[in-house]
Write a protein that holds these residues in place. Structure first.
Motif, PDB file in Angstrom:
ATOM      1  N   ILE A   1      -2.255  -7.653 -13.017  1.00 27.34           N
ATOM      2  CA  ILE A   1      -2.458  -7.237 -11.616  1.00 27.34           C
ATOM      3  C   ILE A   1      -3.634  -8.007 -11.012  1.00 27.34           C
ATOM      4  O   ILE A   1      -3.552  -8.499  -9.872  1.00 27.34           O
ATOM      5  N   GLU A   2      -4.679  -8.139 -11.785  1.00 27.14           N
ATOM      6  CA  GLU A   2      -5.872  -8.843 -11.304  1.00 27.14           C
ATOM      7  C   GLU A   2      -5.524 -10.289 -10.917  1.00 27.14           C
ATOM      8  O   GLU A   2      -5.882 -10.763  -9.830  1.00 27.14           O
ATOM      9  N   ILE A   3      -4.784 -10.947 -11.796  1.00 26.22           N
ATOM     10  CA  ILE A   3      -4.415 -12.351 -11.549  1.00 26.22           C
ATOM     11  C   ILE A   3      -3.433 -12.451 -10.379  1.00 26.22           C
ATOM     12  O   ILE A   3      -3.537 -13.348  -9.536  1.00 26.22           O
ATOM     13  N   ALA A   4      -2.495 -11.499 -10.317  1.00 23.72           N
ATOM     14  CA  ALA A   4      -1.532 -11.498  -9.202  1.00 23.72           C
ATOM     15  C   ALA A   4      -2.286 -11.388  -7.873  1.00 23.72           C
ATOM     16  O   ALA A   4      -2.008 -12.142  -6.924  1.00 23.72           O
ATOM     17  N   HIS A   5      -3.256 -10.498  -7.816  1.00 25.52           N
ATOM     18  CA  HIS A   5      -4.024 -10.311  -6.574  1.00 25.52           C
ATOM     19  C   HIS A   5      -4.831 -11.560  -6.216  1.00 25.52           C
ATOM     20  O   HIS A   5      -4.919 -11.923  -5.044  1.00 25.52           O
ATOM     21  N   GLN A   6      -5.393 -12.211  -7.236  1.00 27.27           N
ATOM     22  CA  GLN A   6      -6.152 -13.451  -6.963  1.00 27.27           C
ATOM     23  C   GLN A   6      -5.253 -14.502  -6.309  1.00 27.27           C
ATOM     24  O   GLN A   6      -5.715 -15.368  -5.582  1.00 27.27           O
ATOM     25  N   ASN A   7      -3.937 -14.401  -6.597  1.00 29.42           N
ATOM     26  CA  ASN A   7      -2.985 -15.362  -6.026  1.00 29.42           C
ATOM     27  C   ASN A   7      -2.282 -14.828  -4.778  1.00 29.42           C
ATOM     28  O   ASN A   7      -1.323 -15.432  -4.294  1.00 29.42           O
ATOM     29  N   GLY A   8      -2.705 -13.666  -4.319  1.00 27.58           N
ATOM     30  CA  GLY A   8      -2.137 -13.108  -3.077  1.00 27.58           C
ATOM     31  C   GLY A   8      -0.815 -12.382  -3.255  1.00 27.58           C
ATOM     32  O   GLY A   8      -0.106 -12.130  -2.280  1.00 27.58           O
ATOM     33  N   ALA A   9      -0.457 -12.041  -4.488  1.00 26.65           N
ATOM     34  CA  ALA A   9       0.822 -11.352  -4.726  1.00 26.65           C
ATOM     35  C   ALA A   9       0.591  -9.848  -4.922  1.00 26.65           C
ATOM     36  O   ALA A   9      -0.492  -9.436  -5.336  1.00 26.65           O
ATOM     37  N   ILE A  10       1.627  -9.074  -4.631  1.00 27.53           N
ATOM     38  CA  ILE A  10       1.559  -7.637  -4.940  1.00 27.53           C
ATOM     39  C   ILE A  10       2.328  -7.369  -6.241  1.00 27.53           C
ATOM     40  O   ILE A  10       3.208  -8.155  -6.619  1.00 27.53           O
ATOM     41  N   VAL A  11       1.986  -6.254  -6.892  1.00 29.33           N
ATOM     42  CA  VAL A  11       2.656  -5.912  -8.148  1.00 29.33           C
ATOM     43  C   VAL A  11       3.382  -4.577  -8.006  1.00 29.33           C
ATOM     44  O   VAL A  11       2.796  -3.576  -7.583  1.00 29.33           O
ATOM     45  N   ILE A  12       4.668  -4.598  -8.361  1.00 34.21           N
ATOM     46  CA  ILE A  12       5.487  -3.379  -8.363  1.00 34.21           C
ATOM     47  C   ILE A  12       5.735  -3.037  -9.827  1.00 34.21           C
ATOM     48  O   ILE A  12       6.380  -3.793 -10.554  1.00 34.21           O
ATOM     49  N   LEU A  13       5.196  -1.903 -10.238  1.00 35.39           N
ATOM     50  CA  LEU A  13       5.202  -1.566 -11.661  1.00 35.39           C
ATOM     51  C   LEU A  13       6.230  -0.482 -11.956  1.00 35.39           C
ATOM     52  O   LEU A  13       6.194   0.605 -11.380  1.00 35.39           O
ATOM     53  N   ASP A  14       7.146  -0.795 -12.884  1.00 34.29           N
ATOM     54  CA  ASP A  14       8.138   0.168 -13.333  1.00 34.29           C
ATOM     55  C   ASP A  14       7.516   0.966 -14.478  1.00 34.29           C
ATOM     56  O   ASP A  14       7.397   0.478 -15.602  1.00 34.29           O
ATOM     57  N   ALA A  15       7.125   2.192 -14.171  1.00 35.92           N
ATOM     58  CA  ALA A  15       6.422   3.010 -15.166  1.00 35.92           C
ATOM     59  C   ALA A  15       7.320   4.101 -15.751  1.00 35.92           C
ATOM     60  O   ALA A  15       6.834   5.095 -16.296  1.00 35.92           O
ATOM     61  N   ALA A  16       8.649   3.895 -15.660  1.00 39.26           N
ATOM     62  CA  ALA A  16       9.585   4.922 -16.139  1.00 39.26           C
ATOM     63  C   ALA A  16       9.344   5.285 -17.596  1.00 39.26           C
ATOM     64  O   ALA A  16       9.455   6.446 -17.983  1.00 39.26           O
ATOM     65  N   GLN A  17       9.029   4.280 -18.418  1.00 39.95           N
ATOM     66  CA  GLN A  17       8.837   4.546 -19.853  1.00 39.95           C
ATOM     67  C   GLN A  17       7.363   4.731 -20.200  1.00 39.95           C
ATOM     68  O   GLN A  17       7.015   4.833 -21.370  1.00 39.95           O
TER      69      GLN A  17
ATOM     70  N   LEU B   1       4.236   1.754  -7.702  1.00 37.12           N
ATOM     71  CA  LEU B   1       4.528   2.224  -9.062  1.00 37.12           C
ATOM     72  C   LEU B   1       5.632   3.277  -8.984  1.00 37.12           C
ATOM     73  O   LEU B   1       5.658   4.079  -8.050  1.00 37.12           O
ATOM     74  N   ALA B   2       6.537   3.250  -9.981  1.00 37.49           N
ATOM     75  CA  ALA B   2       7.670   4.183  -9.938  1.00 37.49           C
ATOM     76  C   ALA B   2       7.881   4.861 -11.276  1.00 37.49           C
ATOM     77  O   ALA B   2       7.705   4.227 -12.326  1.00 37.49           O
ATOM     78  N   PHE B   3       8.254   6.134 -11.238  1.00 37.55           N
ATOM     79  CA  PHE B   3       8.679   6.820 -12.459  1.00 37.55           C
ATOM     80  C   PHE B   3       9.575   8.014 -12.134  1.00 37.55           C
ATOM     81  O   PHE B   3       9.728   8.372 -10.972  1.00 37.55           O
ATOM     82  N   SER B   4      10.181   8.578 -13.211  1.00 36.49           N
ATOM     83  CA  SER B   4      11.187   9.640 -13.050  1.00 36.49           C
ATOM     84  C   SER B   4      10.777  10.908 -13.769  1.00 36.49           C
ATOM     85  O   SER B   4      10.358  10.849 -14.933  1.00 36.49           O
ATOM     86  N   SER B   5      11.004  12.028 -13.157  1.00 34.37           N
ATOM     87  CA  SER B   5      10.684  13.330 -13.746  1.00 34.37           C
ATOM     88  C   SER B   5      11.530  13.635 -14.984  1.00 34.37           C
ATOM     89  O   SER B   5      11.057  14.248 -15.934  1.00 34.37           O
TER      90      SER B   5
END
Ligand SMILES: Cc1ncc(COP(=O)(O)O)c(C=O)c1O
Length: 399
Positions: free
Chosen positions: A179-195, A212-216
């Motif tokens: 995430i840190e490196i993505a931000h340094q390059n101007g990108a956003i991070v979408i994190l799949d946190a289902a697991q 960030l996304a997850f399921s109940s």
């Protein structure tokens, strides 16, 4: 792990002898969750955010209370929690809405470890927008590394769509550095946190993650509830996902305006009882603590792997996984056939490509078996799995 844990899962009343090892697909449901669902359906039933009578207020308060629980659980602001139908719904909605900011020659980074819901929306968007979909090269073992991420990120990267924990291999992504490196390059991070959400502590502020996304239903909670976290600033920039009831502020013949976040993203009547009941899952996870749950699952995994190492005719694909998932194949037996025989031995595991066909391709197979551990599993489940695997292998060898 405390023996009383199983008493919190009514499943075991009728299924005492079942070793349920498919919690990565869907976990068993807590008694407190079922009671909460029942309470709403039996004693309330009204809609939320609309009625001005007592029952409607009560339902609204109970619904909004879950938002507070979720926001504390992931350390977000309250208005950064959007209720959806599940991880798939969250990831698709965010991709479709954020695609407004994707243009020709932009780059989107993803990985071969993704669940289809994390990567296919971006595959489609990349085609539509003539953007470039880039795959982070995995290590030989199939892991995501910061070093390899650095090889693909550039200042053309707009989005990184990536998994926190692989649903097939159980590897944990070094997400904070990414995430840190993505931000340094101007990108956003979408994190799949289902697991990740029922195994690892998530702190969105510490991670500085954008979405960030997850399921109940993978967290001992009800089906039909998903969470989409988004940074307030980013959510405010996005157009609504859907239009309809309770998301509009002022409506005229020629134009309309929207409510503030998160409500502008929650059109229509939600799954009220399920959202209300989801807070019982969070209470349970916090009461036991994610660290303890993770430690328990890893103990079961290590114990099982140790027993499996002497079993001939078995390939384990993820011996170094950092979560409680064992993915394997029995030589010359199709995983679906194997899963049926395991089932006859009262062992429930998943067979197939686990909605992650790129992982199967990476492993050079069409399908695998997956055993996944959760809070209610014990050493007896591990023994049952090992014995059932041996019985399955021997059964097919006898032909
Ligand atoms: C890593 C991962 N992402 C996304 C999903 C999709 O979750 P849901 O089916 O709850 O939408 C899953 C479900 O198995 C998953 O394991």
């Amino acid at each position: 792990m405390n023996q009383d844990i199983r008493k919190k899962f009514p499943f075991y009343i009728k299924n005492k002898d079942v070793s349920y090892l498919d919690s990565a697909a869907s976990s068993l449901k807590l008694k407190s969750v079922i009671e909460s669902l029942n309470d709403y359906y039996a004693n309330n039933g009204s809609n939320i955010h609309r009625g001005v009578y007592r029952l409607a207020y009560e339902a609204t308060n109970q619904f909004e209370e879950t938002r507070e629980y979720v926001s504390k659980f992931i350390n977000s602001n309250l208005n950064e929690v959007v209720f959806t139908k599940g991880t798939t719904d969250s990831l698709n909605k965010i991709a479709s809405s954020y695609s407004d900011f994707i243009f020709e020659d932009d780059e989107i980074i993803t990985t071969e470890l993704e669940h289809h819901s994390s990567f296919i929306p971006w595959q489609v968007i990349a085609k539509e927008k003539k953007a470039r979909l880039k795959f982070l090269p995995l290590t030989e073992e199939g892991k995501i590394t910061v070093e390899n991420f650095k090889k693909v990120i550039s200042n053309k990267t707009k989005v990184v769509a990536i998994t926190y924990v692989s649903n097939v291999l159980g590897y944990v992504t070094p997400i904070k550095e990414i995430i840190e490196i993505a931000h340094q390059n101007g990108a956003i991070v979408i994190l799949d946190a289902a697991q990740a959400a029922s195994h690892l502590k998530i702190d969105v502020k510490e991670l500085d993650v954008d979405f960030l996304a997850f399921s109940s239903h993978k967290m001992y909670g009800p089906n039909g509830v998903g969470i989409l976290f988004g940074k307030e600033k980013l959510l405010n920039q996005l157009k609504p996902f859907e239009y309809g009831g309770e998301m509009a502020h002022l409506v005229f013949k020629d134009e309309s305006s929207w409510k503030d976040i998160p409500y502008k993203f929650e059109a229509g009547t939600p799954v009220i009882a399920e959202v209300i009941a989801f807070k019982e899952s969070i209470k349970f996870l916090e009461e036991i603590s994610l660290d303890k749950i993770h430690e328990h699952e890893m103990k079961l995994r290590d114990y099982t792997l140790n027993k499996l190492k002497d079993v001939k005719g078995l390939t384990v694909y993820n011996k170094t996984a950092e979560t409680g998932i064992i993915t394997f194949n029995i030589e010359n037996v199709h995983p679906h056939d194997a899963a049926s025989i395991l089932d006859q031995n009262n062992v429930c595991v998943r067979a197939g490509h686990h909605c992650a066909q790129l992982v199967a391709k990476f492993l050079g197979v069409t399908a695998t078996l997956r055993a996944s551990f959760a809070v209610y599993n014990d050493y007896k489940d591990c023994d049952n799995l090992v014995n059932a695997i041996i019985a399955t292998r021997d059964f097919f060898e006898s032909f």
